[in-house]
Design an enzyme around this catalytic site. Sequence first.
Site, PDB file in Angstrom:
ATOM      1  N   GLN A 192       7.238   4.189   9.427  1.00  0.00           N
ATOM      2  CA  GLN A 192       6.495   3.113   8.779  1.00  0.00           C
ATOM      3  C   GLN A 192       7.312   1.837   8.789  1.00  0.00           C
ATOM      4  O   GLN A 192       6.794   0.753   9.076  1.00  0.00           O
ATOM      5  CB  GLN A 192       6.185   3.520   7.337  1.00  0.00           C
ATOM      6  N   HIS A 204       7.325  -0.844  11.649  1.00  0.00           N
ATOM      7  CA  HIS A 204       6.163  -1.700  11.937  1.00  0.00           C
ATOM      8  C   HIS A 204       6.482  -3.174  11.754  1.00  0.00           C
ATOM      9  O   HIS A 204       6.102  -4.010  12.571  1.00  0.00           O
ATOM     10  CB  HIS A 204       4.979  -1.329  11.043  1.00  0.00           C
ATOM     11  N   GLU A 212      -1.892   3.340   1.514  1.00  0.00           N
ATOM     12  CA  GLU A 212      -2.648   3.429   2.769  1.00  0.00           C
ATOM     13  C   GLU A 212      -2.395   4.789   3.421  1.00  0.00           C
ATOM     14  O   GLU A 212      -3.311   5.560   3.675  1.00  0.00           O
ATOM     15  CB  GLU A 212      -2.197   2.295   3.701  1.00  0.00           C
ATOM     16  N   HIS A 213      -1.142   5.083   3.711  1.00  0.00           N
ATOM     17  CA  HIS A 213      -0.735   6.395   4.234  1.00  0.00           C
ATOM     18  C   HIS A 213      -0.030   7.155   3.122  1.00  0.00           C
ATOM     19  O   HIS A 213       0.776   6.578   2.401  1.00  0.00           O
ATOM     20  CB  HIS A 213       0.241   6.244   5.409  1.00  0.00           C
ATOM     21  N   ASP A 252      -1.721   8.480  13.381  1.00  0.00           N
ATOM     22  CA  ASP A 252      -1.691   7.182  14.058  1.00  0.00           C
ATOM     23  C   ASP A 252      -2.222   7.290  15.478  1.00  0.00           C
ATOM     24  O   ASP A 252      -2.747   6.322  16.030  1.00  0.00           O
ATOM     25  CB  ASP A 252      -0.251   6.646  14.123  1.00  0.00           C
ATOM     26  N   HIS A 260     -45.604  -9.236  -9.095  1.00  0.00           N
ATOM     27  CA  HIS A 260     -45.159  -7.888  -8.747  1.00  0.00           C
ATOM     28  C   HIS A 260     -46.146  -6.856  -9.295  1.00  0.00           C
ATOM     29  O   HIS A 260     -46.484  -5.885  -8.631  1.00  0.00           O
ATOM     30  CB  HIS A 260     -43.768  -7.612  -9.347  1.00  0.00           C
TER      31      HIS A 260
END
Lengths: 427, 427
Positions: free
Chosen positions: A255, A258, A322-323, A356, A415
């Site tokens: 991670q 990145h 996220e992960h 991934d 209506h």
Amino acid sequence: MNKIYNPKRADWKDVLKRPTQTVADIERLVNGIFEEVRSNGDGTLKKYTEQFDKVVLENMLVSEAEIEAAKSLVSNDLKEAIKLAKSNIEVFHNAQKTDRVEVETAAGVTCWQEKRPIQKVGLYIPGGTAPLFSTILMLAVPATIAGCKEIVLCSPPDKEGKLNPAILYAANLCGVTKIVKVGGIQAIAGMTFGTETIPQVYKIFGPGNQYVTVAKQIATKYGVAIDMPAGPSELLVVADDSANAAFVASDLLSQAEHGVDSQVILVSTSKSMIDAVEKEVAQQLEELPRKEIAKQAIANSKLIYVENDQEALDLINEYGPEHYIVCVENEDFYIENTYNAGSVFIGNYTPESAGDYASGTNHTLPTNGYAKQYSGVNLDSFLKSMTFQKINEQGIQNIGKAIELMAEAEGLQAHKNAVTLRLNSLK
Amino acid sequence: MNKIYNPKRADWKDVLKRPTQTVADIERLVNGIFEEVRSNGDGTLKKYTEQFDKVVLENMLVSEAEIEAAKSLVSNDLKEAIKLAKSNIEVFHNAQKTDRVEVETAAGVTCWQEKRPIQKVGLYIPGGTAPLFSTILMLAVPATIAGCKEIVLCSPPDKEGKLNPAILYAANLCGVTKIVKVGGIQAIAGMTFGTETIPQVYKIFGPGNQYVTVAKQIATKYGVAIDMPAGPSELLVVADDSANAAFVASDLLSQAEHGVDSQVILVSTSKSMIDAVEKEVAQQLEELPRKEIAKQAIANSKLIYVENDQEALDLINEYGPEHYIVCVENEDFYIENTYNAGSVFIGNYTPESAGDYASGTNHTLPTNGYAKQYSGVNLDSFLKSMTFQKINEQGIQNIGKAIELMAEAEGLQAHKNAVTLRLNSLK
């Protein structure tokens, strides 16, 4: 790495804080380019491609010949790997298809829900040193399964005016209908308004730097949908003594490589595991080509010791990673009770990099705490659900009175009247 | 009404144009109030309630006693009508539940997708002359079925500091956990940041005037999700000689009474139907209490004649109506081939008002052409899908090589390394 022992709940907000970005300056730039692209189309795209990507393009559209050429430039091994990944992603996303939901809610009142494809979608794939062909699999495969008619891909060219062969190969393999050599803000603007080369799309998917991120946000002002708001990628691992410190360290580092703003957190009920992971990270880090990036991300990372599983769980739900890797003996407790996470990786042999690339799940996931309210990209991201209803004479007689009463109570006489006219015709 | 015969495709964009709003001024106001609410919480909410709603509130939270009192103020007939509507909405939204999707994508690689509730949601219900209790049914019923833990409802008080009894009755009946007497921009800001009285929520639902609409947009900048972008409500009817002109006119008018900016369009392959509907609209209009509003909306409305069904269909898909009534002999052609519409009403006995109140479908739908890429509110709007994967020793050996190749080709060595370490441990 920052070690934190037993943080107080009142401090969780600070402990779990993510880096924030200022976007005001970028917004001004984005708004300017959007206006230009709206008025001048392709001309503006080419101008900014020259300015930002340092190449003058005659034709931005990738030709059949270029695609054919790319096929021979990708190694057979990589082609086989891409095909295996594609096949797994297809299996998992195909399984997400849903049938039409139909019920007779009252006698003579039939209602159903059906999903239909978004007709035109745009995929953005960043350029730069790493060609993210895996993201093409993650977006184009479900788009094709959903039945999207037009699947446009934009990606910035290199200084020779080319796209990486792996990108062309994957795009062609996965059903992309048009590949355009344009990147950055101008690509997002092009898909928002349409130009001579780029068709206007209804929804834009894909990652990008902060310029692309802000451009996608601005695109929503012009009626285009986006996959989700973006932020730096992040991983949270919960591990106890049943975990393998070397494996955990390798996941944290995958991670961290990145970007310098990547988020890496280890939560553990074991102080010795925290120490072991810290040591492993330091060792493995030295071997990495992207060491300088990873080092900075790791410096901001957190190793958090908590007393028990419940405390760990609450902290994780507050963060909404996220992960999320779960390497603990008591894994069911975490799996069942985690409400806020994008994608969950369970056990010692499930590295994040499996998801991934090749296990079949999608890697386009909610960052920045958005797992609290957003799904990751899935088949439904390329569909929209529509409802239908058909009411017969009996049906309107069954529910007509209720509609009249409710419409009247809301002060909406017309209506009510639409029902009264029909009821009267049946008297 | 504007009659348009055989519009050229090149002119469709103009013919189908919706009214646009300028929001720059409103944005400034919204940003100011957001900042104030963020710093001062309840104090700011009360200040603006005094300013905009002309009432000083000691306590914004609706009490049990107020809810009990409301129950006796709603007529039994209306209570029964609301219960019938609720039951139909429950049936239809319960049917939308999906099972967990699980597949073994490769031997030893198990992936699954599960939907979990958004823990905290906020519902906004406008005040004003018409108490929109029907919208509470449409939002709180699916939120409850989804399993959202906290369901907060905000609605502006009247000058006596009260909410309409029908609103309190419906909210209590449908599982709202907290009702707060606050409206407008300040209510949206309160749900975005949380205050002493209002819990911070992860997603905000519900209609509102343009101030509320802009406030919801701004809320997304602070990490809150919203149901969908909003615009004036709209209806498109496609009708041929099999339709009943009086019914069609009543449907057009029920849309037109919503507001002066409501959109009403009739598309027909029959000139005589167009003339008949025009005549009926003029007659029925005179009887309506909200005649002045409906008149202005009708003045901007369009009756469009086209030569054949295909032309009609293409025009409809280009427009993407929120509400869409199909009253034609050849109805299957339209039902199967319309890709862009929010909710579809089929046949002469299916008025739009059935779906607005009681048939079971949701009435929170994409306007402004957003039916091209957004779903209406449905059960999934209150859930998010998470993915899970568990890979065993065999599984990582099956897909590990492909991951290594792809990670290396993308230049992400640490991603590769997380797999290599595991593969080596199994040698």
